[in-house]
Design an enzyme around this catalytic site. Structure first.
Site, PDB file in Angstrom:
ATOM      1  N   GLY A   1     -38.862 -25.000  22.075  1.00 23.04           N
ATOM      2  CA  GLY A   1     -39.782 -26.036  22.097  1.00 23.04           C
ATOM      3  C   GLY A   1     -39.354 -27.072  20.645  1.00 23.04           C
ATOM      4  N   PHE A   2     -39.520 -26.097  19.714  1.00 24.60           N
ATOM      5  CA  PHE A   2     -39.218 -26.973  18.279  1.00 24.60           C
ATOM      6  C   PHE A   2     -40.166 -28.186  18.058  1.00 24.60           C
ATOM      7  CE2 PHE A   2     -35.069 -25.793  20.935  1.00 24.60           C
ATOM      8  CZ  PHE A   2     -34.923 -24.762  20.133  1.00 24.60           C
TER       9      PHE A   2
ATOM     10  N   ILE B   1     -41.771 -18.410  21.531  1.00 26.37           N
ATOM     11  CA  ILE B   1     -40.746 -19.492  21.975  1.00 26.37           C
ATOM     12  C   ILE B   1     -39.190 -18.974  21.744  1.00 26.37           C
ATOM     13  CG2 ILE B   1     -42.604 -21.061  21.597  1.00 26.37           C
ATOM     14  CD1 ILE B   1     -40.997 -22.015  19.188  1.00 26.37           C
TER      15      ILE B   1
ATOM     16  N   ARG C   1     -42.251 -10.618   3.645  1.00 29.98           N
ATOM     17  CA  ARG C   1     -41.993  -9.685   4.090  1.00 29.98           C
ATOM     18  C   ARG C   1     -41.455 -10.000   5.510  1.00 29.98           C
ATOM     19  NH1 ARG C   1     -44.162  -4.812   3.940  1.00 29.98           N
ATOM     20  NH2 ARG C   1     -46.243  -5.250   3.167  1.00 29.98           N
TER      21      ARG C   1
ATOM     22  N   LEU D   1     -40.321  -9.173   9.035  1.00 30.25           N
ATOM     23  CA  LEU D   1     -40.698  -8.266  10.126  1.00 30.25           C
ATOM     24  C   LEU D   1     -39.741  -7.439  10.916  1.00 30.25           C
ATOM     25  CD1 LEU D   1     -43.935 -10.326  11.201  1.00 30.25           C
ATOM     26  CD2 LEU D   1     -43.996  -8.218   9.793  1.00 30.25           C
ATOM     27  N   ASN D   2     -38.504  -8.382  11.023  1.00 30.70           N
ATOM     28  CA  ASN D   2     -37.511  -7.634  11.630  1.00 30.70           C
ATOM     29  C   ASN D   2     -35.886  -8.527  11.096  1.00 30.70           C
ATOM     30  OD1 ASN D   2     -34.967  -7.609  13.677  1.00 30.70           O
ATOM     31  ND2 ASN D   2     -36.640  -6.882  15.114  1.00 30.70           N
TER      32      ASN D   2
ATOM     33  N   LYS E   1     -33.000  -8.583  12.094  1.00 32.63           N
ATOM     34  CA  LYS E   1     -32.140  -9.000  12.838  1.00 32.63           C
ATOM     35  C   LYS E   1     -32.487 -10.312  13.278  1.00 32.63           C
ATOM     36  CE  LYS E   1     -30.217  -6.126  16.035  1.00 32.63           C
ATOM     37  NZ  LYS E   1     -29.672  -5.697  17.152  1.00 32.63           N
TER      38      LYS E   1
ATOM     39  N   LYS F   1     -44.415 -14.530   5.423  1.00 34.11           N
ATOM     40  CA  LYS F   1     -44.299 -15.969   5.404  1.00 34.11           C
ATOM     41  C   LYS F   1     -43.613 -16.483   6.501  1.00 34.11           C
ATOM     42  CE  LYS F   1     -43.357 -16.451   0.347  1.00 34.11           C
ATOM     43  NZ  LYS F   1     -43.007 -17.178  -0.527  1.00 34.11           N
TER      44      LYS F   1
ATOM     45  N   GLU G   1     -38.713 -22.211  10.335  1.00 29.79           N
ATOM     46  CA  GLU G   1     -38.344 -23.958  10.212  1.00 29.79           C
ATOM     47  C   GLU G   1     -37.596 -23.994   8.664  1.00 29.79           C
ATOM     48  OE1 GLU G   1     -41.571 -26.469  12.025  1.00 29.79           O
ATOM     49  OE2 GLU G   1     -42.849 -24.814  11.351  1.00 29.79           O
TER      50      GLU G   1
END
Ligand code: FES
Ligand code: FES
Lengths: 735, 172
Positions: A235-236, A463, A625, A627-628, A630, A697, A701
């Site tokens: 989407g961006f 997305i 923080r 979350l993942n 990778k 956060k 983008e």
């Protein structure tokens, strides 16, 4: 907010594989374009061939005799729609086919519906439209500047005094062109009515805003409108708005009493679903000899369409990155006969950062100072310089230091054209970056089942950012389960309402909603524990879920299986609903910080032919923080590719006479391909942010911000030529 | 490209706009009665319900629709369905083996997070399978060059290169 800090750390942060990966690599993930319904017919949008004026005649009679054609909708027979409601990111640009007015070249003027897409496409080609054409207004200088609601002017201190007090001053004009979002998935939808109920499979980034828009404009209850987007092909920003094509498909489906599928073509993607609008920016900077900024002035003009304003935000970050006492920002827009603008990945920051961070490099050279040193001297990390209040977190200095170290910045010879490799000129450039904090409302429901598994449900969309995966990991930690025991389903407006994926706000918004939902779920489960239960009398935050049991938080050996709690009341499942509970910023005594970054780039330029290669990128991000690991790295990688595209290739050209897009195909509009991209080194620094319990956060983008300026500054270092207009093309580099 | 035709009859024109096509898709014989203007991409998606193959441009410029015809990669949006009469077509749905196990490249894509939205992924995979077969994975630069016909707007290129490199035996 929830009083207790959640226990995160078993799964949160781990770089587990994307939970939807197997669907995506086998071609079984269902996108809107893959939906087929019984009795479905196909719609093709016809667009205007003039840039301004009115339609005087559309002859559709001949079309209706063509094989398969079922209907042709024009402004003369398309249903009248109610006004668009105000939803996040603005109203629908204009209701389509309500009058014969043309405000841009390539605007929707008719819709052909046929049994097959081939038949509809063929008929759309044969339509005859007569216009009373007018000369389109295309010259920004001839337009009327007006303020942008989301980008008010700001000012602190006295910029003229700061200018007068400066030992060194620079001032220049910077330009960024129109870029088109161009998610790889063509946008479109399948709309189907059942009485007053509407179900639409779409490519929106926000299911709830679309639901509200459709209900209001078609005059049906919001409760009966269902928007489904389990997957979308990127989407961006192009999926943020309530574009006319959705209304066209829904209107046609209602009129015909059949499901209608409408997929845009790639050329239409350049016209009908928004773009990053052109900007022209003037920046003035003043500094004392030691490199302390005495003033920043940032003026921007951004282009809008006649009926639909740009978002702006070009200058809104300027007053917050550097600790400078005297700052003024002014932002205006001009309405022209141009297609609808929208947000494109890192809206505003991508453009504003190009100007400010190029200007900072220019100032460094005027001062004879290392560009990194100039940043470190002025970056505001403790207090937000605009409000004087502490940031909830700010790792921008750490980003700069870590990036410089990894890149080997200290080995840089600052003199332009001083670093060479054979015939190639090498350039090293850097830029600092920030992206605003944005925390929209989201809700989520967490359900536990007697078999020990759990589910998370929300109307949010993934997305490609990894929402399914990171929410699964978060819920696994909160419930003490393995991620395989958690089923996360998104992309359906019948689930608890959520913000759109956009503005880098969803991960924080939704993860805090899930934390809140689990807290409520624990409260519900406690109500099932009778007076004889070892958990009796405890509060929701005194217990945690672990391995299918409800346990004392301070002594997990005191536990009751959830299955027993449920069975005791004849239940098979229990849910907790939650929502984001934003802290009262004033009470919290801090300013909610966004993500930060620093980008370091090496370019190699062949001066004989002007060929530029980006050879190395070190991208450091303070994303709170993570979350993942990778998937977070993938976000920064992808945004870096977007930044390379912005710097070197992307440029949607408008024919100055007609207002037509002159290069609206993937053959003519260049984007970065694999061979344009080096191995990017991605590093995260910083701490969990203090503003919300999740500590996250947005990182979708920030990775793009600063890439173009770092490349432009590297080009200056390689060649001595200052790049102020994007994209940087061969003709600017020939020696 | 191999153009050997099978012994199947030539496409039969039914009327001006209809043609019968006999082909083999993912190893199974298939018959399509389609509009003569139907592309291979449309036939696969609309007539055979094989929606794994994606449309990103319909102009031969993005690679999302990449499939194999007689073992060579083609952009299926630029080939008419009638052109594959008597030929072998492989789509992303044909990459898993009989037991439903993922192809090593599919596994490598998941492990390396070589996609985000996933829309380009079927095309990337089909290109990568051919690239390995063609022996074009000798270096990262070669992989990048020979994968550059497949746009990834999410920008997963570095991870795609890593996945292809691993599948080529070069390790992660
Ligand atoms: S859809 Fe075929 S190359 Fe883009
Ligand atoms: S994963 Fe989205 S276009 Fe490649």
């Amino acid at each position: 907010m929830t009083a207790t800090k959640p226990d995160l750390g078993t799964w949160v942060g781990k770089g587990i594989d994307r939970v939807d990966g197997p669907h995506k690599v086998t071609g079984t993930a269902p996108y809107a374009s893959d939906v087929t319904l019984p009795g479905m017919v196909h719609a093709v949008v016809v667009t205007s061939t003039v840039g301004a004026g009115t339609i005087t005649k559309i002859d559709t009679s001949a079309l209706l005799t063509l094989p398969g054609v079922r209907a042709v909708f024009t402004h003369e027979n398309f249903p009248r729609l109610n006004p668009s409601p105000d939803v996040l990111f603005g109203e629908a640009p204009t209701a389509p086919l309500q009058d014969g007015r043309i405000t841009f070249h390539g605007q929707e003027v008719a819709l052909v519906v046929a049994d097959t897409s081939q038949e509809a496409t063929e008929a759309a080609r044969l339509i005859e439209i007569t216009y009373a054409a007018e000369a389109p207004l295309l010259d920004p200088a001839a337009g009327q500047p007006e303020p942008l609601p989301l980008s008010p002017d700001t000012s602190r201190g006295d910029t003229e005094a700061g200018w007068a007090a400066a030992d060194v001053r620079i001032g220049a004009t910077y330009r960024t062109p129109e870029n088109t979002n161009n998610p790889l998935g063509l946008m479109g939808c399948v709309a189907a009515w059942d009485g007053d109920h509407l179900e639409i499979h779409d490519t929106t980034q926000g299911t709830i805003a679309l639901r509200k828009t459709l209900a209001a404009m078609f005059g049906v209850p919001e409760s009966g409108v269902r928007v489904r987007v389990p997957y979308l092909g990127g989407g961006f920003g192009a999926g943020l708005n309530q574009w006319p094509y959705k209304l066209l498909a829904a209107g046609a489906a209602r009129e015909l009493g059949r499901p209608v599928k409408l997929m845009l073509t790639r050329p239409q993607m350049f016209r009908l679903v928004g773009h990053r609008p052109d900007t022209e920016q003037q920046v003035r900077l003043g500094a004392t000899r030691d490199g302390t900024l005495t003033m920043i002035e940032h003026r921007a003009t951004v282009l809008s369409s006649i009926d639909f304003l740009a978002v702006g935000l070009i200058t809104s970050g300027t007053g917050h990155l550097y600790a400078c006492p005297n700052v003024a920002t002014v932002e205006r827009t001009v309405r022209l006969n141009r297609r609808y603008p929208t947000s494109m990945r890192a809206p505003g920051e991508a453009e504003g950062n190009w100007a400010i961070e190029t200007a900072m490099d220019e100032l460094a050279y005027e001062l004879g100072m290392d560009p990194l040193e100039l940043r470190l001297r002025n970056l505001a990390t403790d207090l937000d310089p605009a409000s004087g209040k502490p940031w909830s977190s700010n790792g921008v200095i750490e980003c700069c230091r870590v990036g410089a170290e990894l890149f080997g910045w200290s080995r840089r010879d600052p003199r332009p054209s001083s670093m060479r490799e054979g015939d190639l000129l090498l350039g090293w450039g850097m830029a600092a970056a920030g992206f605003f904090a944005y925390l929209p409302m989201s809700q989520a429901r967490v359900t536990v089942y007697a078999d020990g598994t759990a589910a998370v449900r929300s109307a949010a969309t993934d997305i490609g950012t990894g929402t399914y995966t990171v929410i699964t990991q978060l819920a696994a930690d909160l419930l003490g389960l393995h991620p395989q025991q958690v089923d996360c389903r998104l992309g359906d407006s019948d689930m608890p309402a959520s913000a759109q994926s956009g503005g880098s706000g969803l991960a924080s918004s939704l993860s805090n909603a899930v934390i809140d939902a689990v807290s409520h779920l624990q409260g519900e489960l406690l109500t099932l524990a009778g007076a004889d239960s070892p958990l009796h009398g405890l509060g929701p935050d005194d217990v945690v879920c672990r391995d299918g049991a409800l346990c004392r938080r301070d002594d997990p050996s005191v536990r009751v299986p959830i299955a027993d709690l449920l069975a005791g009341q004849g239940l098979v499942e229990m849910s907790g609903d939650g929502r984001l509970r934003p802290p009262d910023a004033a009470a919290a005594g801090m300013v909610h910080a966004g993500a930060y970054g620093a980008r370091f780039v090496e370019v190699a330029i062949d001066p004989m032919i002007g060929r530029l290669r980006v050879r190395r990128v070190v991208s450091v991000t303070d994303g709170g923080r993570i979350l993942n690991r990778k998937l977070a790295r993938s976000q920064i990688l992808g945004a870096t590719v977007g930044g390379i595209g912005q710097a070197l290739f992307e440029d949607t050209l408008t024919d100055p006479g007609t207002g037509r897009v002159a290069n609206g195909t993937f053959g003519d509009y260049l984007v970065a391909v694999s061979a344009d991209v080096p191995d990017v080194e991605v590093v995260f620094v910083g701490e969990p942010d203090r503003y919300t319990p999740s500590g996250t956060k947005g990182i979708g983008e920030i990775g793009l911000v600063g890439v173009a300026a770092a490349i432009g500054n590297a080009v200056h270092h390689a060649t001595g030529r200052r790049m102020r207009d994007l994209p940087i093309t061969v003709d600017q580099l020939m020696m | 490209m191999k153009t050997t035709r099978s012994t199947a009859p030539a496409p039969t024109a039914q009327d001006e706009y209809t043609v019968d096509v006999f082909t083999v898709v993912n190893g199974a014989p298939v018959q399509w009665r389609v509009d003569t203007r139907t592309t291979l991409l449309e036939a696969l998606r609309d007539s055979s319900g094989l929606t794994g193959t994606k449309r990103g441009c319909d102009q031969g410029a993005c690679g999302a629709c990449t499939v194999h015809v007689d073992g060579a990669r083609v952009v299926s949006c630029l080939m008419l369905a009638a052109q594959v009469d008597g030929r072998q077509v492989t789509t992303v749905e044909g990459l898993i083996d009989e037991e439903g196990r993922l192809h090593p490249l599919q596994e490598a894509f998941v492990r390396h997070d070589a996609f985000q939205c996933g829309f380009c992924t079927p095309g990337q995979l089909m290109s990568a399978v051919c690239l390995l077969r063609e022996g074009r994975a000798g270096s990262d630069a070669e992989i990048r060059e020979y994968m550059s016909g497949n746009l990834c707007r999410c920008g997963a290129y570095d991870n795609i290169v890593a996945a292809v490199r691993e599948a080529a035996g070069g390790g992660a």
